[in-house]
Design a protein around this motif. Structure first.
Motif, PDB file in Angstrom:
ATOM      1  N   MET A   5       0.851  -1.183   0.000  1.00 25.00           N
ATOM      2  CA  MET A   5       0.000   0.000   0.000  1.00 25.00           C
ATOM      3  C   MET A   5       0.893   1.242   0.000  1.00 25.00           C
ATOM      4  SD  MET A   5      -2.928  -1.400  -0.169  1.00 25.00           S
ATOM      5  CE  MET A   5      -4.328  -0.521   0.462  1.00 25.00           C
ATOM      6  N   ALA A  18      -4.416   5.444   3.681  1.00 19.40           N
ATOM      7  CA  ALA A  18      -5.075   4.149   3.475  1.00 19.40           C
ATOM      8  C   ALA A  18      -6.511   4.334   2.987  1.00 19.40           C
ATOM      9  CB  ALA A  18      -5.046   3.346   4.766  1.00 19.40           C
ATOM     10  N   ARG A  53      -7.822   0.572  -5.957  1.00 19.16           N
ATOM     11  CA  ARG A  53      -7.025  -0.073  -4.903  1.00 19.16           C
ATOM     12  C   ARG A  53      -7.961  -0.461  -3.756  1.00 19.16           C
ATOM     13  NH1 ARG A  53      -2.506   3.297  -1.611  1.00 19.16           N
ATOM     14  NH2 ARG A  53      -4.358   4.361  -0.871  1.00 19.16           N
TER      15      ARG A  53
END
Length: 59
Positions: A5, A18, A53
């Motif tokens: 990530m 995130a 993502r």
């Protein structure tokens, strides 16, 4: 195997948290939503498709 990530867009270097909307290719190249749109969802590094993502839950 977990995805890496990454914390910055590889094109414009904007910070990505995130929770930030971002896209990745199969090689985990990472781009912000604006850059993904500007590149028509095609990775400039490998030519692969950029997809949303996945997000991780906070620990």
């Amino acid at each position: 195997m977990a995805l890496e990530m990454r914390e910055t867009c590889e094109r414009c270097e904007v910070s990505l948290t995130a929770d930030s909307p971002a896209s990745i290719c199969s090689y985990e190249c990472t781009f912000c939503a604006d850059c993904t749109e500007a590149m028509a969802a095609n990775c400039p590094n490998c030519g692969g498709e950029l997809v949303t993502r996945p997000r991780r839950k906070a620990a």
